[in-house]
Design an enzyme around this catalytic site. Structure first.
Site, mmCIF file in Angstrom:
data_model
loop_
_atom_site.group_PDB
_atom_site.id
_atom_site.type_symbol
_atom_site.label_atom_id
_atom_site.label_comp_id
_atom_site.label_asym_id
_atom_site.label_seq_id
_atom_site.Cartn_x
_atom_site.Cartn_y
_atom_site.Cartn_z
ATOM 1 C CB VAL A 123 -0.968 0.016 1.201
ATOM 2 C CG1 VAL A 123 -1.908 -1.170 1.130
ATOM 3 C CG2 VAL A 123 -0.206 0.024 2.513
ATOM 4 C CB THR A 157 4.400 4.527 2.717
ATOM 5 O OG1 THR A 157 5.253 4.449 1.557
ATOM 6 C CG2 THR A 157 4.073 3.136 3.188
ATOM 7 C CD GLU A 180 10.115 -4.024 -6.936
ATOM 8 O OE1 GLU A 180 9.695 -5.120 -6.560
ATOM 9 O OE2 GLU A 180 11.098 -3.929 -7.703
ATOM 10 C CD GLU A 189 6.030 5.154 -11.018
ATOM 11 O OE1 GLU A 189 5.542 6.015 -11.765
ATOM 12 O OE2 GLU A 189 5.763 5.067 -9.813
ATOM 13 C CE LYS A 238 12.578 2.037 -2.825
ATOM 14 N NZ LYS A 238 12.486 1.841 -4.236
ATOM 15 C CB ALA A 260 18.692 2.586 -3.220
ATOM 16 C CG PHE A 293 14.431 14.497 -7.921
ATOM 17 C CD1 PHE A 293 13.445 14.390 -6.958
ATOM 18 C CD2 PHE A 293 15.696 14.932 -7.524
ATOM 19 C CE1 PHE A 293 13.693 14.703 -5.631
ATOM 20 C CE2 PHE A 293 15.961 15.261 -6.193
ATOM 21 C CZ PHE A 293 14.953 15.151 -5.255
ATOM 22 C CB CYS A 338 10.095 6.848 -4.950
ATOM 23 S SG CYS A 338 8.875 5.580 -5.290
ATOM 24 C CE LYS A 342 6.453 7.041 -1.051
ATOM 25 N NZ LYS A 342 7.293 6.021 -0.432
ATOM 26 C CE LYS A 395 10.802 6.968 -14.352
ATOM 27 N NZ LYS A 395 11.950 6.179 -13.959
#
Ligand SMILES: NC(=O)c1ccc[n+]([C@@H]2O[C@H](COP(=O)([O-])OP(=O)(O)OC[C@H]3O[C@@H](n4cnc5c(N)ncnc54)[C@H](O)[C@@H]3O)[C@@H](O)[C@H]2O)c1
Length: 446
Positions: free
Chosen positions: A73, A75, A144, A148, A204, A207, A256, A260, A263, A323
């Site tokens: 879900v 976040t 993950e 995208e 994650k 990265a 950017f 992701c 946040k 993008k």
């Protein structure tokens, strides 16, 4: 989940979501209507759907039947209370955990697939153990790393798969092995890393922070290039050939976007602050500050160049998605630039091959800068790029869609107000050729 279903025909995958409209679209026989645009995805859904890939809103049934549950879900950044504007909002995660605890009647492996702050697994475990029906839960972290736009390729051919679990107990190790077994259907074992849960959760965020930092670093250099006569593309090429640095994520741009980077970095800043690590928090926050600056300066430059006024001028945006090759617009730079230009009373004409007017309006309304009817008056979305540019004073390139490089730019030029400006926020087009046609061409960082 679609890729897991495709690669593991013996595993039944059921994707559940509370959002009925989304599930209906995933089940639509017309595959152009599935909710996510991603190259190669509809082919995979076509192959696996109805065989071992199912989409449903019956969350309880899916929990009851599953052996492994992936929590995927959203976040988002908190918009209220303590940590507002920074911390990850974990309410959806907690709701899932409570629902799983209530429904599960046998042992389950629960996998954190969402991007979560470090030590969230502890909270999930506590909820499951305290509210469950006495069954055993193993919590794994399996962040993950797909991007995208290239999600299918990234999943079929991942650089690595990361699985964090409780490797000190036999049950924990068994759960880790079970998930390794799923990925091993198509991923080489030496690319499947197993760690403790906390390392996996933090990797994650790390990265994304490192990738976003590279973008902000080259963008910081782009402004210096503009002042000094250096060319940021040349600088990026020169440093990118250094094998210690590498060439990826060095393209200067209007900043950017996406759901992701921002946040996750805010989340990292918040975690650092909550441990009292002010310098660490400030260090990472600067990546966001630089990104906001880059968007603002792009909008300011448009106003300044158009003789300090854009009031009632038509400005065409080519691209709205954050993008290319995605219909995702979350945190897209285009939203903030449009917002700044609407404040200056510009009229914005938008063309994006995968984004429609409703999405544009809901993105602008979400900012709550002005009443919705004012946004409606300020923007128009077009299905034809030539119509979007017709009569415009300037064009802003805001997404690097390949098709923009193939337009008949002479035709665009002939139908624009003169002088006709192009502000290339993605360093996408051939400035020399466009200047020959008569355009005043400006790109970032030169
Ligand atoms: N989008 C990406 O590229 C990407 C990449 C890596 C990781 N992630 C992470 O994956 C997570 C999800 O991201 P997303 O982009 O898919 O978000 P999203 O908002 O597009 O999708 C989340 C879905 O969860 C559903 N949902 C919320 N609560 C639910 C509940 N209790 N039961 C059932 N369904 C529920 C929502 O209706 C929504 O459809 C985030 O943590 C994100 O950071 C995303």
């Amino acid at each position: 989940m679609a890729v897991i279903a495709q690669k593991c025909p013996d595993i039944q995958v059921t994707v559940v979501d509370l959002n009925e409209e989304r599930i209906n679209r995933w089940n639509d026989p017309d595959l152009t209507n599935i909710p996510i645009y991603e190259p190669g995805l509809s082919e995979i859904v076509a192959e696996a759907r109805g065989r071992n890939l199912f989409f449903s809103t019956d969350v309880d049934k899916a929990i009851f039947e599953a052996q492994v549950i992936f929590i995927s879900v959203n976040t988002p950044t908190k918009t209220y209370g303590s940590g507002k504007g920074m911390a990850a909002d974990l309410k959806y995660i907690e709701l899932c955990a409570r629902q799983i605890a209530r429904i599960a009647k046998d042992d389950k492996i629960v996998v954190e697939k969402s991007t979560l702050p470090v030590r969230t697994a502890e909270a999930i475990k506590s909820i499951l153990d305290h509210t469950g029906n006495g069954v055993q839960f193993q919590i794994l972290s399996n962040p993950e790393f797909l991007a995208e736009g290239t999600a299918v390729q990234d999943l079929i051919n991942p650089d690595r798969v990361l699985i964090g679990g409780d490797n000190h107990t036999a049950e924990g190790q068994k759960a880790i092995d079970a998930l390794v077994g799923v990925y091993a259907n198509w991923v080489n074992k030496d690319k499947i890393l197993t760690t403790n849960v906390w390392s996996s959760e933090l990797s994650k965020l790390t990265a994304n922070a490192f990738l976003a930092q590279r973008v902000s670093s080259i963008n910081a250099m782009s402004e210096l290039c503009e002042k000094t006569g250096a060319n940021v593309n040349e600088v990026a090429k020169a440093i990118g050939m250094d094998s210690r640095i590498g060439s990826k994520f060095l393209k200067a741009s209007v900043g950017f976007g996406g759901s992701c980077f921002q946040k996750d970095i805010l989340n990292l800043v918040y975690i650092s602050k909550s441990f009292g690590l002010k310098q660490v928090a400030d260090y990472w926050e600067q990546v966001i500050i630089m990104n906001d600056h880059q968007k603002r300066r792009f909008a300011n430059n448009i106003v300044k160049t158009l003789y300090n006024t854009v009031a009632d001028k038509k400005i065409a945006f080519l691209g709205w998605a954050f993008k290319k090759d995605t219909n995702d617009t979350r945190e897209s730079s285009a939203i903030y630039i449009a917002n700044d230009l609407i404040n200056e009373q510009a009229k914005i004409a938008i063309y994006d091959p995968k984004v429609d007017e409703n999405q544009v309006l809901s993105d602008l309304d979400y900012l709550e800068t002005r009443p919705a009817d004012k946004n409606r008056k300020a923007i128009t979305a077009y299905e034809d790029p030539y119509e979007a540019c017709k009569g415009a004073h300037a064009i802003a390139i805001l997404t690097e869609w390949d098709e923009f490089t193939k337009y008949d730019w002479k035709r665009v030029y002939d139908n624009m107000q003169k002088p006709a400006f192009i502000f290339d926020g993605r360093n996408l087009l051939d400035g020399k050729e466009l200047s020959k046609l008569g355009f005043v061409y400006q790109s970032i960082g030169s």
